[in-house]
Design a protein around this motif. Structure first.
Motif, PDB file in Angstrom:
ATOM      1  N   GLN A  24       0.810  -1.210   0.000  1.00  0.00           N
ATOM      2  CA  GLN A  24       0.000   0.000   0.000  1.00  0.00           C
ATOM      3  C   GLN A  24       0.850   1.270   0.000  1.00  0.00           C
ATOM      4  O   GLN A  24       0.334   2.353  -0.282  1.00  0.00           O
ATOM      5  N   LEU A  25       2.144   1.140   0.284  1.00  0.00           N
ATOM      6  CA  LEU A  25       3.020   2.313   0.272  1.00  0.00           C
ATOM      7  C   LEU A  25       3.308   2.728  -1.165  1.00  0.00           C
ATOM      8  O   LEU A  25       3.376   1.893  -2.065  1.00  0.00           O
ATOM      9  N   SER A  26       3.510   4.013  -1.353  1.00  0.00           N
ATOM     10  CA  SER A  26       3.866   4.505  -2.683  1.00  0.00           C
ATOM     11  C   SER A  26       5.338   4.183  -2.958  1.00  0.00           C
ATOM     12  O   SER A  26       6.102   3.845  -2.055  1.00  0.00           O
ATOM     13  N   ASP A  27       5.726   4.304  -4.230  1.00  0.00           N
ATOM     14  CA  ASP A  27       7.125   4.063  -4.588  1.00  0.00           C
ATOM     15  C   ASP A  27       8.040   5.027  -3.833  1.00  0.00           C
ATOM     16  O   ASP A  27       9.141   4.654  -3.426  1.00  0.00           O
ATOM     17  N   ARG A  28       7.592   6.241  -3.649  1.00  0.00           N
ATOM     18  CA  ARG A  28       8.372   7.252  -2.925  1.00  0.00           C
ATOM     19  C   ARG A  28       8.553   6.843  -1.456  1.00  0.00           C
ATOM     20  O   ARG A  28       9.647   6.941  -0.908  1.00  0.00           O
ATOM     21  N   GLU A  29       7.482   6.383  -0.831  1.00  0.00           N
ATOM     22  CA  GLU A  29       7.561   5.958   0.567  1.00  0.00           C
ATOM     23  C   GLU A  29       8.479   4.742   0.721  1.00  0.00           C
ATOM     24  O   GLU A  29       9.264   4.669   1.667  1.00  0.00           O
ATOM     25  N   LEU A  30       8.389   3.815  -0.222  1.00  0.00           N
ATOM     26  CA  LEU A  30       9.290   2.669  -0.183  1.00  0.00           C
ATOM     27  C   LEU A  30      10.742   3.108  -0.349  1.00  0.00           C
ATOM     28  O   LEU A  30      11.623   2.617   0.360  1.00  0.00           O
ATOM     29  N   ALA A  31      10.990   4.030  -1.268  1.00  0.00           N
ATOM     30  CA  ALA A  31      12.342   4.533  -1.482  1.00  0.00           C
ATOM     31  C   ALA A  31      12.866   5.227  -0.220  1.00  0.00           C
ATOM     32  O   ALA A  31      14.052   5.113   0.108  1.00  0.00           O
ATOM     33  N   ASP A  32      11.996   5.926   0.492  1.00  0.00           N
ATOM     34  CA  ASP A  32      12.401   6.607   1.725  1.00  0.00           C
ATOM     35  C   ASP A  32      12.911   5.636   2.779  1.00  0.00           C
ATOM     36  O   ASP A  32      13.743   5.994   3.606  1.00  0.00           O
ATOM     37  N   ILE A  33      12.396   4.412   2.758  1.00  0.00           N
ATOM     38  CA  ILE A  33      12.865   3.420   3.730  1.00  0.00           C
ATOM     39  C   ILE A  33      13.848   2.434   3.099  1.00  0.00           C
ATOM     40  O   ILE A  33      14.188   1.410   3.681  1.00  0.00           O
ATOM     41  N   GLY A  34      14.308   2.764   1.892  1.00  0.00           N
ATOM     42  CA  GLY A  34      15.354   1.993   1.236  1.00  0.00           C
ATOM     43  C   GLY A  34      14.895   0.713   0.565  1.00  0.00           C
ATOM     44  O   GLY A  34      15.674  -0.227   0.434  1.00  0.00           O
TER      45      GLY A  34
END
Length: 50
Positions: A24-34
Protein backbone atom coordinates in the motif's frame (compact mmCIF):
# COMPACT_ATOMS: atom_id res chain seq x y z
CA UNK A 1 1.50 -31.13 16.32
CA UNK A 2 -1.55 -28.90 16.57
CA UNK A 3 0.57 -26.15 18.09
CA UNK A 4 3.05 -26.29 15.20
CA UNK A 5 0.20 -26.09 12.70
CA UNK A 6 -1.17 -23.05 14.50
CA UNK A 7 2.29 -21.43 14.38
CA UNK A 8 2.58 -22.06 10.63
CA UNK A 9 -0.84 -20.56 10.01
CA UNK A 10 -0.02 -17.53 12.17
CA UNK A 11 3.31 -17.01 10.39
CA UNK A 12 1.57 -17.14 7.01
CA UNK A 13 -1.06 -14.63 8.14
CA UNK A 14 1.68 -12.31 9.41
CA UNK A 15 3.47 -12.62 6.07
CA UNK A 16 0.29 -11.79 4.15
CA UNK A 17 -0.43 -8.79 6.38
CA UNK A 18 3.12 -7.47 5.95
CA UNK A 19 2.96 -7.85 2.16
CA UNK A 20 -0.40 -6.08 2.11
CA UNK A 21 0.77 -3.18 4.24
CA UNK A 22 4.02 -2.68 2.34
CA UNK A 23 2.21 -2.92 -1.00
CA UNK A 24 0.00 0.00 0.00
CA UNK A 25 3.02 2.31 0.27
CA UNK A 26 3.87 4.51 -2.68
CA UNK A 27 7.13 4.06 -4.59
CA UNK A 28 8.37 7.25 -2.93
CA UNK A 29 7.56 5.96 0.57
CA UNK A 30 9.29 2.67 -0.18
CA UNK A 31 12.34 4.53 -1.48
CA UNK A 32 12.40 6.61 1.72
CA UNK A 33 12.86 3.42 3.73
CA UNK A 34 15.35 1.99 1.24
CA UNK A 35 13.10 -0.52 -0.52
CA UNK A 36 11.87 -1.27 -4.03
CA UNK A 37 8.63 -3.03 -4.87
CA UNK A 38 10.68 -6.12 -5.70
CA UNK A 39 11.90 -6.23 -2.08
CA UNK A 40 8.45 -6.45 -0.48
CA UNK A 41 8.11 -10.25 -0.41
CA UNK A 42 11.62 -10.75 0.99
CA UNK A 43 11.07 -8.12 3.67
CA UNK A 44 7.72 -9.66 4.63
CA UNK A 45 9.34 -13.10 4.85
CA UNK A 46 12.17 -11.77 7.00
CA UNK A 47 14.78 -12.68 4.40
CA UNK A 48 15.89 -9.15 3.47
CA UNK A 49 19.45 -8.11 4.36
CA UNK A 50 19.24 -4.62 2.88
Amino acid sequence: MLLSLIRVIQAFRDYQRNVSELSQLSDRELADIGLDRSDIRRVAAGAYNG
